[in-house]
Design a protein around this motif. Structure first.
Motif, PDB file in Angstrom:
ATOM      1  N   GLU A   1       0.818  -1.215   0.000  1.00 10.50           N
ATOM      2  CA  GLU A   1       0.000   0.000   0.000  1.00 10.50           C
ATOM      3  C   GLU A   1       0.851   1.265   0.000  1.00 10.50           C
TER       4      GLU A   1
ATOM      5  N   ALA B   1       1.761   1.796  -3.546  1.00 15.22           N
ATOM      6  CA  ALA B   1       0.586   2.303  -4.265  1.00 15.22           C
ATOM      7  C   ALA B   1       0.415   3.803  -4.019  1.00 15.22           C
ATOM      8  N   GLU B   2       0.650   4.240  -2.789  1.00 11.04           N
ATOM      9  CA  GLU B   2       0.536   5.659  -2.467  1.00 11.04           C
ATOM     10  C   GLU B   2       1.630   6.460  -3.172  1.00 11.04           C
TER      11      GLU B   2
ATOM     12  N   ARG C   1       0.520   6.878  -6.708  1.00  5.08           N
ATOM     13  CA  ARG C   1      -0.520   7.912  -6.788  1.00  5.08           C
ATOM     14  C   ARG C   1       0.089   9.320  -6.769  1.00  5.08           C
TER      15      ARG C   1
ATOM     16  N   VAL D   1      -6.837   8.048 -15.987  1.00  2.00           N
ATOM     17  CA  VAL D   1      -6.088   7.189 -15.061  1.00  2.00           C
ATOM     18  C   VAL D   1      -7.062   6.581 -14.055  1.00  2.00           C
TER      19      VAL D   1
ATOM     20  N   GLU E   1      -7.565   3.334 -11.089  1.00  2.00           N
ATOM     21  CA  GLU E   1      -6.977   2.277 -10.265  1.00  2.00           C
ATOM     22  C   GLU E   1      -7.916   1.080 -10.268  1.00  2.00           C
ATOM     23  N   LYS E   2      -7.324  -0.112 -10.331  1.00  2.88           N
ATOM     24  CA  LYS E   2      -8.149  -1.315 -10.352  1.00  2.88           C
ATOM     25  C   LYS E   2      -7.377  -2.460  -9.704  1.00  2.88           C
ATOM     26  N   LYS E   3      -8.020  -3.174  -8.787  1.00  2.36           N
ATOM     27  CA  LYS E   3      -7.382  -4.336  -8.180  1.00  2.36           C
ATOM     28  C   LYS E   3      -7.380  -5.467  -9.197  1.00  2.36           C
TER      29      LYS E   3
ATOM     30  N   LEU F   1      -2.538  -3.722  -7.183  1.00  2.74           N
ATOM     31  CA  LEU F   1      -3.331  -2.554  -7.514  1.00  2.74           C
ATOM     32  C   LEU F   1      -2.755  -1.951  -8.784  1.00  2.74           C
ATOM     33  N   ALA F   2      -3.518  -2.071  -9.858  1.00  2.00           N
ATOM     34  CA  ALA F   2      -3.061  -1.612 -11.171  1.00  2.00           C
ATOM     35  C   ALA F   2      -3.507  -0.179 -11.420  1.00  2.00           C
ATOM     36  N   PHE F   3      -2.688   0.524 -12.190  1.00  2.00           N
ATOM     37  CA  PHE F   3      -3.007   1.874 -12.639  1.00  2.00           C
ATOM     38  C   PHE F   3      -3.137   1.798 -14.150  1.00  2.00           C
TER      39      PHE F   3
ATOM     40  N   SER G   1       1.627  -1.559 -11.859  1.00  2.00           N
ATOM     41  CA  SER G   1       0.846  -2.153 -10.781  1.00  2.00           C
ATOM     42  C   SER G   1       1.740  -2.385  -9.575  1.00  2.00           C
TER      43      SER G   1
END
Length: 111
Positions: free
Chosen positions: A5, A8-9, A12, A21, A23-25, A30-32, A41
């Motif tokens: 996480e 992921a931050e 972002r 853009v 975001e998708k799990k 976690l993919a961008f 991801s």
């Protein structure tokens, strides 16, 4: 174990925001996605999955921190796994994000 996480931050904070853009799990990470195409991801081990031009992928692989992503025992051409140690500073992460976003934008949008 879930995706990192904190990574992921960091993504972002560095990826250029916009309506294209999303975001998708996916695949335990976690993919961008940019225009519906995966760019990068955050993955389970704290590393990064980056989609690059398959013609350029071999030149980016170093055998230590960057390797071809393997899924289900099959190498995924144009998909690179970058270890957490290669993402230690913002400039390194920014460069990988830029590669993924540039390639995603070169593909036809998926809607």
């Amino acid at each position: 174990m879930a995706y990192d996480e904190k990574l992921a931050e960091r993504i972002r904070d560095l990826i250029e925001p916009g309506p294209q853009v999303v975001e998708k799990k996916m695949f335990g990470g976690l993919a961008f996605l940019v225009d519906g195409n995966m760019a990068v991801s955050a993955i389970r081990d704290g590393g990064l999955l980056v989609r690059v031009d398959p013609a350029e992928a071999e030149d980016l692989i170093d055998g230590e921190s960057v390797s071809t992503m393997t899924m289900g025992g099959r190498e995924m051409r144009g998909w690179l796994r970058v270890t957490p140690t290669a993402l230690h500073d913002e400039s390194a992460l920014r460069a990988w994000i830029a590669r993924g976003v540039t390639y995603a934008r070169s593909l036809p949008p998926k809607r």
